[in-house]
Design a protein around this motif. Structure first.
Motif, mmCIF file in Angstrom:
data_model
loop_
_atom_site.group_PDB
_atom_site.id
_atom_site.type_symbol
_atom_site.label_atom_id
_atom_site.label_comp_id
_atom_site.label_asym_id
_atom_site.label_seq_id
_atom_site.Cartn_x
_atom_site.Cartn_y
_atom_site.Cartn_z
ATOM 1 N N LEU A 50 49.252 -19.339 46.999
ATOM 2 C CA LEU A 50 48.034 -19.197 46.204
ATOM 3 C C LEU A 50 46.796 -19.646 46.977
ATOM 4 C CD1 LEU A 50 49.315 -20.388 42.717
ATOM 5 C CD2 LEU A 50 48.411 -18.114 43.257
ATOM 6 N N ARG A 51 46.932 -20.677 47.781
ATOM 7 C CA ARG A 51 45.791 -21.193 48.534
ATOM 8 C C ARG A 51 45.250 -20.156 49.521
ATOM 9 N NH1 ARG A 51 45.821 -25.418 51.766
ATOM 10 N NH2 ARG A 51 43.855 -26.294 51.000
ATOM 11 N N LYS A 52 46.047 -19.186 49.871
ATOM 12 C CA LYS A 52 45.635 -18.168 50.841
ATOM 13 C C LYS A 52 45.081 -16.900 50.186
ATOM 14 C CE LYS A 52 49.102 -19.640 54.271
ATOM 15 N NZ LYS A 52 49.572 -20.826 53.530
ATOM 16 N N GLN A 53 45.077 -16.844 48.862
ATOM 17 C CA GLN A 53 44.672 -15.621 48.174
ATOM 18 C C GLN A 53 43.150 -15.502 48.082
ATOM 19 O OE1 GLN A 53 47.054 -13.273 47.437
ATOM 20 N NE2 GLN A 53 48.222 -14.834 48.570
ATOM 21 N N PRO A 54 42.636 -14.277 48.267
ATOM 22 C CA PRO A 54 41.186 -14.077 48.102
ATOM 23 C C PRO A 54 40.763 -14.361 46.663
ATOM 24 C CG PRO A 54 42.345 -11.976 48.251
ATOM 25 C CD PRO A 54 43.342 -13.032 48.600
ATOM 26 N N GLY A 55 39.585 -14.924 46.528
ATOM 27 C CA GLY A 55 39.068 -15.223 45.195
ATOM 28 C C GLY A 55 39.511 -16.559 44.639
ATOM 29 N N ILE A 56 40.295 -17.323 45.420
ATOM 30 C CA ILE A 56 40.775 -18.631 44.963
ATOM 31 C C ILE A 56 40.220 -19.726 45.861
ATOM 32 C CG2 ILE A 56 42.834 -20.112 44.844
ATOM 33 C CD1 ILE A 56 44.333 -17.821 43.659
ATOM 34 N N ASP A 57 39.693 -20.766 45.250
ATOM 35 C CA ASP A 57 39.288 -21.956 45.986
ATOM 36 C C ASP A 57 40.546 -22.748 46.307
ATOM 37 O OD1 ASP A 57 38.448 -24.499 46.814
ATOM 38 O OD2 ASP A 57 36.626 -24.388 45.604
ATOM 39 N N LYS A 66 34.991 -14.248 36.750
ATOM 40 C CA LYS A 66 33.723 -14.479 37.423
ATOM 41 C C LYS A 66 33.872 -14.245 38.924
ATOM 42 C CE LYS A 66 32.223 -17.802 33.933
ATOM 43 N NZ LYS A 66 31.761 -19.197 33.663
ATOM 44 N N ALA A 67 32.784 -13.860 39.566
ATOM 45 C CA ALA A 67 32.803 -13.591 41.002
ATOM 46 C C ALA A 67 32.861 -14.892 41.799
ATOM 47 C CB ALA A 67 31.559 -12.793 41.384
ATOM 48 N N GLY A 68 33.280 -14.777 43.053
ATOM 49 C CA GLY A 68 33.329 -15.939 43.933
ATOM 50 C C GLY A 68 34.687 -16.607 43.936
#
Length: 340
Positions: free
Chosen positions: A175-182, A110-112
Motif C-alpha cells: 500500500l505504501r507504494k501505491q499512487p494516491g496514498i501518503d 479527493k485529489a492528492g
C-alpha cells in the motif's frame, strides 16, 4: 446463552442465514460433517425447514459442541465470501503468491496523496474474508478524504498468527507504494481476531522490520472488540466461548502464546496512537482491552479507551461508517487528529 454471547459466536462470520441450507443439504461438499448435521437436527429438528433451523440456531447455537459451532461458522463465512464481489470503484492487489495474500483498495474521493485506512477482518484467525466485514467503511472513509483498504491474510491451520501478522505488514508495504496514498499516514483498524493482528503489528517491530518498512508509517491503531491481547489469560478465561479457535491458533505452548500477545510487546517501540474500543458489557473484552491500554501508556504511547454500552461484538464493527453512529464520530475525530 446471552444475546451478547450469541453475537460473539455468530459475529465471527457473515452469511449465517445460509446455515439452514447447509444443514439440510445431504450432498458431498455441503460443508457440514455428518456428526454436526446430526447434532443440529437433534437440537432443532427438520419440520421447520431452513427458516426453522435458522431460528433455532439463533437461540440455541451454544448448546452445540464447539466443533460443530466452528464448522457452522466456517461454512457461513465461506458462503458469504463466495457471494461477495469486488466493488466497481476498487482494485484488488496481490502482496504474495498465496491466493489469500490480496487486498482491496478504494481511492480517496479527493485529489492528492491521501492517508489510508486499512481494515483487518476477524474470524477467529481461521475464517473470514476481506469483503464481508467492510459494511459502510469504504464509502464513509473515501468520502472523508481517505483511501481505504481491506486485506485478506492466510488462515489457520495453514498459517500461524505470526505469519498472518507478517501478511498484514506485507500488505502495508504494498500500500505504501501505491499512487494516491501518503505512505507515512496509515491507520490500522482491526475487528476481533483482526484487532489482535492489528495490535500485534502495531506493538511488535519484528513484522515491519521483516517487511523492510518503518513502523512509524502507522499513525494510529483502532481495535474493535478484540480479546486476545494477552493470549494465555484469554485462553484461561471461562468467558472465552471460542476456546477451540484459540487453541488451533496459539496451541498450548506458553512460549508461543506469550510471543503472540500484544500486551507483552508493549514496551517501546510501538505505534504512537491507539483507540481501543470494546463492548462494555463483555467482561473478557473489557479486561483484555484495559491491559494493553495501560501497558502502551506506560511505554509512552497515547492509548485511548472507549467502552461502548448497549452494543454487541458484531455491531461494533458493522456500525463503523453508518451515518449518525457515535462510535464512528469518535473514530473520525481520532483519525483526523493523528494524520494531520
Amino acid at each position: 446463552m446471552t444475546r451478547r454471547s450469541l453475537g460473539i459466536a455468530l459475529g465471527l462470520a457473515s452469511g449465517v442465514a445460509l446455515l439452514g441450507t447447509a444443514v439440510l443439504a445431504q450432498r458431498p461438499g455441503a460443508g457440514i460433517s455428518r456428526e454436526c448435521r446430526r447434532e443440529v437436527i437433534s437440537l432443532c429438528g427438520l419440520s421447520g425447514g431452513r427458516t426453522g433451523i435458522r431460528a433455532c440456531l439463533t437461540g440455541k447455537v451454544q448448546s452445540l459442541s464447539e466443533r460443530c459451532r466452528t464448522e457452522l461458522l466456517a461454512v457461513a463465512s465461506q458462503r458469504a465470501a463466495s457471494k461477495a464481489v469486488l466493488p466497481t470503484n476498487a482494485r484488488e492487489l496481490s502482496f504474495g503468491a498465496n491466493a489469500l495474500q490480496k487486498l482491496d483498495l478504494w481511492p480517496s474521493a479527493k485529489a492528492g496523496k491521501a492517508p489510508v485506512v486499512v481494515f483487518i477482518h476477524g474470524g477467529g484467525w481461521s475464517i473470514g474474508d476481506k469483503r464481508t466485514g467492510v459494511g459502510e467503511k469504504d464509502r464513509h472513509f473515501t468520502a472523508n478524504g481517505y483511501a481505504f483498504a481491506s486485506i485478506n491474510y492466510r488462515l489457520v491451520p495453514k498459517a500461524t498468527p505470526a505469519e498472518q501478522a507478517q501478511d498484514v505488514a506485507a500488505a502495508l508495504a504494498l500500500l505504501r507504494k501505491q499512487p494516491g496514498i501518503d505512505p507515512d499516514r496509515i491507520i490500522l483498524v482491526g475487528h476481533s481476531a483482526g484487532a489482535h493482528l492489528a495490535a500485534l503489528v502495531g506493538s511488535d517491530p519484528r513484522y515491519f522490520a521483516a517487511a523492510g518498512e518503518p513502523m512509524t508509517s502507522v499513525r494510529g491503531v483502532i481495535l474493535l472488540d478484540g480479546a486476545g491481547y494477552d493470549v494465555a489469560k484469554q485462553m484461561q478465561s471461562p468467558a472465552n466461548i471460542v476456546s477451540g479457535m484459540y487453541k488451533a491458533a496459539f496451541t498450548t505452548d506458553p512460549k508461543r502464546q506469550a510471543d503472540l500477545s500484544p500486551t507483552l510487546h508493549a514496551a517501546a517501540p510501538n505505534a504512537a496512537n491507539w483507540l481501543i474500543i470494546n463492548d462494555a458489557d463483555r467482561p473478557d473484552s473489557q479486561s483484555q482491552s484495559d491491559m494493553p491500554a495501560a501497558a502502551l501508556t506506560k511505554a509512552g504511547s497515547r492509548a485511548n479507551r472507549m467502552p461502548v454500552a448497549n452494543t454487541g461484538h458484531a455491531a461494533l464493527n458493522r456500525n463503523v461508517g453508518v451515518a449518525g453512529d457515535a462510535e464512528t464520530a469518535r473514530i473520525d475525530a481520532f483519525i483526523a487528529e493523528v494524520v494531520r
